[in-house]
Design a protein around this motif. Structure first.
Motif, PDB file in Angstrom:
ATOM      1  N   LEU A  56       0.756  -1.264  -0.093  1.00 15.49           N
ATOM      2  CA  LEU A  56      -0.046   0.137   0.076  1.00 15.49           C
ATOM      3  C   LEU A  56       0.512   1.272  -0.051  1.00 15.49           C
ATOM      4  N   GLU A  57       0.652   2.246  -0.971  1.00 13.97           N
ATOM      5  CA  GLU A  57       1.645   3.404  -1.070  1.00 13.97           C
ATOM      6  C   GLU A  57       0.641   4.753  -0.291  1.00 13.97           C
ATOM      7  N   LEU A  58       1.678   5.047   0.240  1.00 14.34           N
ATOM      8  CA  LEU A  58       1.144   6.520   1.061  1.00 14.34           C
ATOM      9  C   LEU A  58       1.754   7.883   0.411  1.00 14.34           C
ATOM     10  N   THR A  59       1.138   8.129  -0.138  1.00  5.24           N
ATOM     11  CA  THR A  59       1.774   9.744  -0.931  1.00  5.24           C
ATOM     12  C   THR A  59       1.088  10.747  -0.756  1.00  5.24           C
ATOM     13  N   TYR A  60       2.037  11.644  -0.785  1.00  3.14           N
ATOM     14  CA  TYR A  60       1.446  13.116  -0.202  1.00  3.14           C
ATOM     15  C   TYR A  60       1.939  14.167  -2.100  1.00  3.14           C
ATOM     16  N   HIS A  61       0.410  14.607  -2.075  1.00  3.75           N
ATOM     17  CA  HIS A  61       0.246  16.008  -3.811  1.00  3.75           C
ATOM     18  C   HIS A  61       0.439  16.869  -3.216  1.00  3.75           C
ATOM     19  N   GLY A  62       0.595  17.222  -1.729  1.00  2.00           N
ATOM     20  CA  GLY A  62       0.155  19.131  -1.808  1.00  2.00           C
ATOM     21  C   GLY A  62      -0.464  19.130  -1.144  1.00  2.00           C
ATOM     22  N   LEU A  63      -1.337  20.357  -0.916  1.00  2.00           N
ATOM     23  CA  LEU A  63      -2.442  21.213  -0.206  1.00  2.00           C
ATOM     24  C   LEU A  63      -3.660  20.741  -1.793  1.00  2.00           C
ATOM     25  N   ASN A  64      -4.703  19.944  -0.841  1.00  2.00           N
ATOM     26  CA  ASN A  64      -5.974  20.491  -1.809  1.00  2.00           C
ATOM     27  C   ASN A  64      -7.403  20.308  -0.715  1.00  2.00           C
ATOM     28  N   HIS A  65      -8.115  19.644  -0.458  1.00  2.00           N
ATOM     29  CA  HIS A  65      -9.123  20.058   0.540  1.00  2.00           C
ATOM     30  C   HIS A  65      -9.110  20.082   1.534  1.00  2.00           C
ATOM     31  N   SER A  66      -7.738  19.918   2.626  1.00  2.00           N
ATOM     32  CA  SER A  66      -6.507  20.001   3.531  1.00  2.00           C
ATOM     33  C   SER A  66      -5.519  19.404   3.240  1.00  2.00           C
ATOM     34  N   ASP A  67      -4.479  20.207   4.178  1.00  2.00           N
ATOM     35  CA  ASP A  67      -2.682  20.055   3.851  1.00  2.00           C
ATOM     36  C   ASP A  67      -2.446  18.775   4.448  1.00  2.00           C
ATOM     37  N   SER A  68      -2.839  17.916   4.537  1.00  2.00           N
ATOM     38  CA  SER A  68      -2.611  16.660   5.036  1.00  2.00           C
ATOM     39  C   SER A  68      -3.494  15.370   4.669  1.00  2.00           C
ATOM     40  N   THR A  69      -3.290  15.539   2.895  1.00  2.00           N
ATOM     41  CA  THR A  69      -4.707  14.172   2.596  1.00  2.00           C
ATOM     42  C   THR A  69      -3.160  12.957   1.952  1.00  2.00           C
ATOM     43  N   LEU A  70      -3.308  12.207   2.359  1.00  2.00           N
ATOM     44  CA  LEU A  70      -2.826  11.201   1.742  1.00  2.00           C
ATOM     45  C   LEU A  70      -3.136  10.090   0.721  1.00  2.00           C
ATOM     46  N   VAL A  71      -2.519  10.113  -0.102  1.00  2.00           N
ATOM     47  CA  VAL A  71      -3.486   9.669  -1.267  1.00  2.00           C
ATOM     48  C   VAL A  71      -2.623   7.880  -1.464  1.00  2.00           C
ATOM     49  N   MET A  72      -3.801   6.692  -0.931  1.00  3.45           N
ATOM     50  CA  MET A  72      -3.504   6.100  -0.648  1.00  3.45           C
ATOM     51  C   MET A  72      -3.553   4.696  -1.831  1.00  3.45           C
ATOM     52  N   ARG A  73      -3.183   4.250  -2.468  1.00  2.00           N
ATOM     53  CA  ARG A  73      -2.719   3.186  -3.427  1.00  2.00           C
ATOM     54  C   ARG A  73      -2.401   1.905  -3.444  1.00  2.00           C
ATOM     55  N   LEU A  74      -3.332   0.955  -3.858  1.00  2.00           N
ATOM     56  CA  LEU A  74      -2.972  -0.499  -4.096  1.00  2.00           C
ATOM     57  C   LEU A  74      -2.335  -0.682  -5.370  1.00  2.00           C
ATOM     58  N   PRO A  75      -0.978  -0.465  -5.994  1.00  2.32           N
ATOM     59  CA  PRO A  75      -0.868  -1.128  -7.114  1.00  2.32           C
ATOM     60  C   PRO A  75      -1.545  -2.034  -7.877  1.00  2.32           C
ATOM     61  N   LYS A  76      -0.876  -3.031  -7.567  1.00  2.43           N
ATOM     62  CA  LYS A  76      -2.007  -4.487  -7.470  1.00  2.43           C
ATOM     63  C   LYS A  76      -3.260  -4.481  -8.027  1.00  2.43           C
TER      64      LYS A  76
END
Ligand SMILES: [Zn+2]
Length: 297
Positions: A156-176
């Motif tokens: 499970l990849e947790l990535t941060y892509h800058g400010l958005n709806h909050s300043d603390s949002t992690l995108v969680m991605r299951l690559p498989k």
């Protein structure tokens, strides 16, 4: 005049009766629901009312996400009970999508069950300062460079892509599985609402563009989509387009001196009028873009 009035009253009554009849036809929706995501080995959506979270059952334990227990004293235990219906493996992690209480409150039962709580560093900082009695402060913080959680063969990849709806949002991605779990920033076929109050509008456009460029097919949203369907890249594009249109329209109004009152009262986006949340969301969207283009904030 009196005839017109009678007709109006009759029409209102008829509409009310139709509404009641439609309601009566719909089966009552349970407060709690757990659904396995089609085509996956162990990816589930847990829904509590109008909030939902992803959890993943692996060979070595469970990776859970948001407890969604705000205003629901038994919410965390309910979540654990739902997980227990699927597996008796230990809950190893609880990962927060962002710091907002409606998504992260209520995790104590999962903490007591031994889970390690993980969130973006800004979420940990904010929650440590706010000391909400119902919210577990994360044990571990994820930096802007992200983190990979590996458990029982699941990545499970947790990535941060800058400010958005909050300043603390992690995108969680299951690559498989090519699944992402993204909360609040990209509503599925719904008009943005109160969440716009503290959104970072321009940065959110960049965030959505980055999310669209990632490799995924389905998005689990933090609030159920129509018929509980998952989101697609088209949904993300639709939100981006809506925001760009609202931003451009209000930019013109703001620079003509119409913010805040006139815009909050008169702003319309007729092409989105059929989206759920449209009427309530419009003034929120208008206010936020007035703050940006009419105030510089
Ligand atoms: Zn939020």
């Amino acid at each position: 005049m009196s005839l017109f009035r009678c007709t109006s009253v009759a029409a209102v009554l008829a509409a009310a009766l139709v509404a009641v009849a439609v309601q009566a036809q719909q089966p009552a929706r349970p407060q709690l629901q757990t659904t396995k995501v089609e085509g996956t080995d162990g990816v589930y959506v847990f829904r509590n009312g109008n909030h939902q979270a992803m959890f993943i059952v692996t060979n070595d334990g469970v990776i859970a996400t948001d407890p969604v227990g705000y205003g629901r004293p038994t919410g965390g235990q309910d979540y654990l009970n739902e997980i227990r219906k699927v597996t008796d493996k230990p809950v190893k992690y609880v990962i927060y999508s962002h710091h907002h209480f409606d998504h992260v409150a209520g995790g104590q039962a999962l903490k007591d069950a031994g889970a390690t709580f993980v969130a973006h560093k800004r979420a940990k900082e904010r929650l440590a300062a706010l000391k909400d009695p119902h919210t577990v402060v994360p044990d571990e913080a994820v930096s802007d460079s992200g983190r990979i959680i590996t458990l029982g063969g699941t990545r499970l990849e947790l990535t941060y892509h800058g400010l958005n709806h909050s300043d603390s949002t992690l995108v969680m991605r299951l690559p498989k599985e090519k699944i992402v779990f993204i909360v609040d920033t990209i509503p599925v076929a719904a008009f943005p609402g109160r969440g716009f109050i503290d959104i970072y509008p321009l940065e959110t456009e960049t965030f959505i563009q980055k999310v669209i460029a990632m490799d995924w097919d389905r998005m689990i949203p933090g609030h159920p989509g129509p018929g509980d369907r998952l989101g697609t890249k088209q949904d993300a594009q639709n939100v981006l387009t809506l925001m760009q249109e609202a931003s451009a329209a209000i930019k013109t109004d703001a620079q003509a001196g119409k913010c805040w009152d006139a815009v909050e009262k008169d702003f319309k986006m007729e092409k989105y009028a059929t989206l759920p949340g449209y009427a309530n969301g419009l003034p929120m969207v208008a206010r936020r873009y007035c703050a940006l283009w009419g105030r510089g904030a």
